[in-house]
Scaffold this motif. Structure first.
Motif, PDB file in Angstrom:
ATOM      1  N   GLY A  62       0.802  -1.217   0.000  1.00  0.00           N
ATOM      2  CA  GLY A  62       0.000   0.000   0.000  1.00  0.00           C
ATOM      3  C   GLY A  62       0.832   1.262   0.000  1.00  0.00           C
ATOM      4  N   GLU A  63       2.155   1.085  -0.011  1.00  0.00           N
ATOM      5  CA  GLU A  63       3.042   2.246   0.044  1.00  0.00           C
ATOM      6  C   GLU A  63       2.991   3.079  -1.240  1.00  0.00           C
ATOM      7  OE1 GLU A  63       7.465   2.851   1.833  1.00  0.00           O
ATOM      8  OE2 GLU A  63       6.701   0.806   1.793  1.00  0.00           O
ATOM      9  N   LEU A  64       2.885   2.403  -2.381  1.00  0.00           N
ATOM     10  CA  LEU A  64       2.824   3.121  -3.655  1.00  0.00           C
ATOM     11  C   LEU A  64       1.562   3.965  -3.737  1.00  0.00           C
ATOM     12  CD1 LEU A  64       4.255   3.519  -6.388  1.00  0.00           C
ATOM     13  CD2 LEU A  64       2.860   1.658  -7.275  1.00  0.00           C
ATOM     14  N   LEU A  65       0.454   3.387  -3.339  1.00  0.00           N
ATOM     15  CA  LEU A  65      -0.823   4.102  -3.372  1.00  0.00           C
ATOM     16  C   LEU A  65      -0.820   5.292  -2.425  1.00  0.00           C
ATOM     17  CD1 LEU A  65      -3.578   3.964  -4.727  1.00  0.00           C
ATOM     18  CD2 LEU A  65      -4.368   2.594  -2.825  1.00  0.00           C
ATOM     19  N   SER A  66      -0.240   5.120  -1.254  1.00  0.00           N
ATOM     20  CA  SER A  66      -0.217   6.227  -0.291  1.00  0.00           C
ATOM     21  C   SER A  66       0.775   7.322  -0.692  1.00  0.00           C
ATOM     22  CB  SER A  66       0.105   5.714   1.111  1.00  0.00           C
ATOM     23  OG  SER A  66       1.410   5.181   1.164  1.00  0.00           O
ATOM     24  N   ALA A  67       1.731   7.000  -1.568  1.00  0.00           N
ATOM     25  CA  ALA A  67       2.713   7.989  -2.006  1.00  0.00           C
ATOM     26  C   ALA A  67       2.199   8.858  -3.153  1.00  0.00           C
ATOM     27  CB  ALA A  67       3.998   7.290  -2.435  1.00  0.00           C
ATOM     28  N   LEU A  68       1.061   8.499  -3.724  1.00  0.00           N
ATOM     29  CA  LEU A  68       0.497   9.256  -4.843  1.00  0.00           C
ATOM     30  C   LEU A  68      -0.009  10.615  -4.363  1.00  0.00           C
ATOM     31  CD1 LEU A  68      -0.343   9.202  -7.840  1.00  0.00           C
ATOM     32  CD2 LEU A  68      -2.530   8.300  -7.101  1.00  0.00           C
ATOM     33  N   GLY A  69       0.272  11.648  -5.143  1.00  0.00           N
ATOM     34  CA  GLY A  69      -0.183  12.978  -4.755  1.00  0.00           C
ATOM     35  C   GLY A  69      -0.024  13.981  -5.871  1.00  0.00           C
ATOM     36  N   VAL A  70      -0.435  15.205  -5.589  1.00  0.00           N
ATOM     37  CA  VAL A  70      -0.343  16.315  -6.539  1.00  0.00           C
ATOM     38  C   VAL A  70       0.615  17.339  -5.960  1.00  0.00           C
ATOM     39  CG1 VAL A  70      -1.616  18.137  -7.731  1.00  0.00           C
ATOM     40  CG2 VAL A  70      -2.727  15.977  -7.246  1.00  0.00           C
ATOM     41  N   SER A  71       1.545  17.803  -6.783  1.00  0.00           N
ATOM     42  CA  SER A  71       2.461  18.841  -6.327  1.00  0.00           C
ATOM     43  C   SER A  71       1.734  20.180  -6.295  1.00  0.00           C
ATOM     44  CB  SER A  71       3.670  18.933  -7.271  1.00  0.00           C
ATOM     45  OG  SER A  71       3.281  19.493  -8.507  1.00  0.00           O
ATOM     46  N   SER A  72       2.296  21.108  -5.580  1.00  0.00           N
ATOM     47  CA  SER A  72       1.739  22.458  -5.622  1.00  0.00           C
ATOM     48  C   SER A  72       2.126  23.083  -6.963  1.00  0.00           C
ATOM     49  CB  SER A  72       2.287  23.292  -4.463  1.00  0.00           C
ATOM     50  OG  SER A  72       3.693  23.341  -4.535  1.00  0.00           O
ATOM     51  N   ALA A  98       8.856   5.721  -8.158  1.00  0.00           N
ATOM     52  CA  ALA A  98       8.778   5.967  -9.596  1.00  0.00           C
ATOM     53  C   ALA A  98       9.173   4.717 -10.378  1.00  0.00           C
ATOM     54  CB  ALA A  98       9.670   7.142  -9.981  1.00  0.00           C
ATOM     55  N   MET A  99      10.186   3.995  -9.894  1.00  0.00           N
ATOM     56  CA  MET A  99      10.604   2.772 -10.565  1.00  0.00           C
ATOM     57  C   MET A  99       9.503   1.708 -10.500  1.00  0.00           C
ATOM     58  SD  MET A  99      13.291  -0.215  -9.624  1.00  0.00           S
ATOM     59  CE  MET A  99      12.209  -0.620  -8.317  1.00  0.00           C
ATOM     60  N   ILE A 100       8.909   1.542  -9.351  1.00  0.00           N
ATOM     61  CA  ILE A 100       7.854   0.539  -9.182  1.00  0.00           C
ATOM     62  C   ILE A 100       6.640   0.904 -10.030  1.00  0.00           C
ATOM     63  CG2 ILE A 100       6.245  -0.438  -7.503  1.00  0.00           C
ATOM     64  CD1 ILE A 100       8.572  -0.301  -5.487  1.00  0.00           C
ATOM     65  N   ALA A 101       6.296   2.189 -10.074  1.00  0.00           N
ATOM     66  CA  ALA A 101       5.182   2.628 -10.914  1.00  0.00           C
ATOM     67  C   ALA A 101       5.500   2.396 -12.387  1.00  0.00           C
ATOM     68  CB  ALA A 101       4.890   4.106 -10.662  1.00  0.00           C
ATOM     69  N   GLY A 102       6.736   2.628 -12.778  1.00  0.00           N
ATOM     70  CA  GLY A 102       7.148   2.383 -14.159  1.00  0.00           C
ATOM     71  C   GLY A 102       7.063   0.918 -14.540  1.00  0.00           C
TER      72      GLY A 102
END
Length: 143
Positions: A62-72, A98-102
């Protein structure tokens, strides 16, 4: 040399004149409203692909999902404002989000791709534009 003149709609000109020097304050809020729409779509797509279609039981933390966000919203050196939807770093296990998402998006040898980012981009385009237009209208009305 040819000459062309355009007459802007009166309503649009009135809105522009109201903005004045508030443009640099309004643009980031409008972009962040659009970024939130895209983030929600990416999050739902990511939830649907994590752990799906695997031979073994999912090892997702669940770490990848919790790391998702929008920058200012930030202004680049060209003067353009940008917001980014992506993953914060680092992970607790030392790997890169980023590597895991890729790897999830494009696959690797022995692992089929499970695209979540590109479909989210195309699926949320209209809703993102609508959210930004709505946020812009609200900001103009406040003035």
């Amino acid at each position: 040399m040819a000459k062309a003149t355009f007459k802007m709609p009166e309503e649009f000109l009135i809105k522009l004149s109201r903005l004045g020097d508030k443009t640099d304050e309004i643009i980031p809020r409008v972009l962040e409203a659009g970024g939130e729409v895209v983030e929600e779509k990416v999050k739902s797509n990511l939830q649907s692909v994590i752990g799906s279609g695997t031979k073994d039981e999912s090892r997702s933390t669940g770490e990848l999902l919790s790391a998702l966000g929008v920058s200012s919203a930030r202004q680049d050196r060209n003067g353009d404002f940008n917001v980014k939807v992506g993953f914060s770093e680092p992970r607790s296990d030392g790997k890169s989000n980023a590597m895991i998402a890729g790897v999830l998006e494009y696959g690797k040898h022995g692992q089929t791709p499970k695209p979540f980012m590109k479909p989210a981009k195309s699926a949320s385009k209209k809703a993102c534009i609508d959210a930004m237009v709505s946020a812009f209208e609200k900001e103009v009305e406040k003035l």
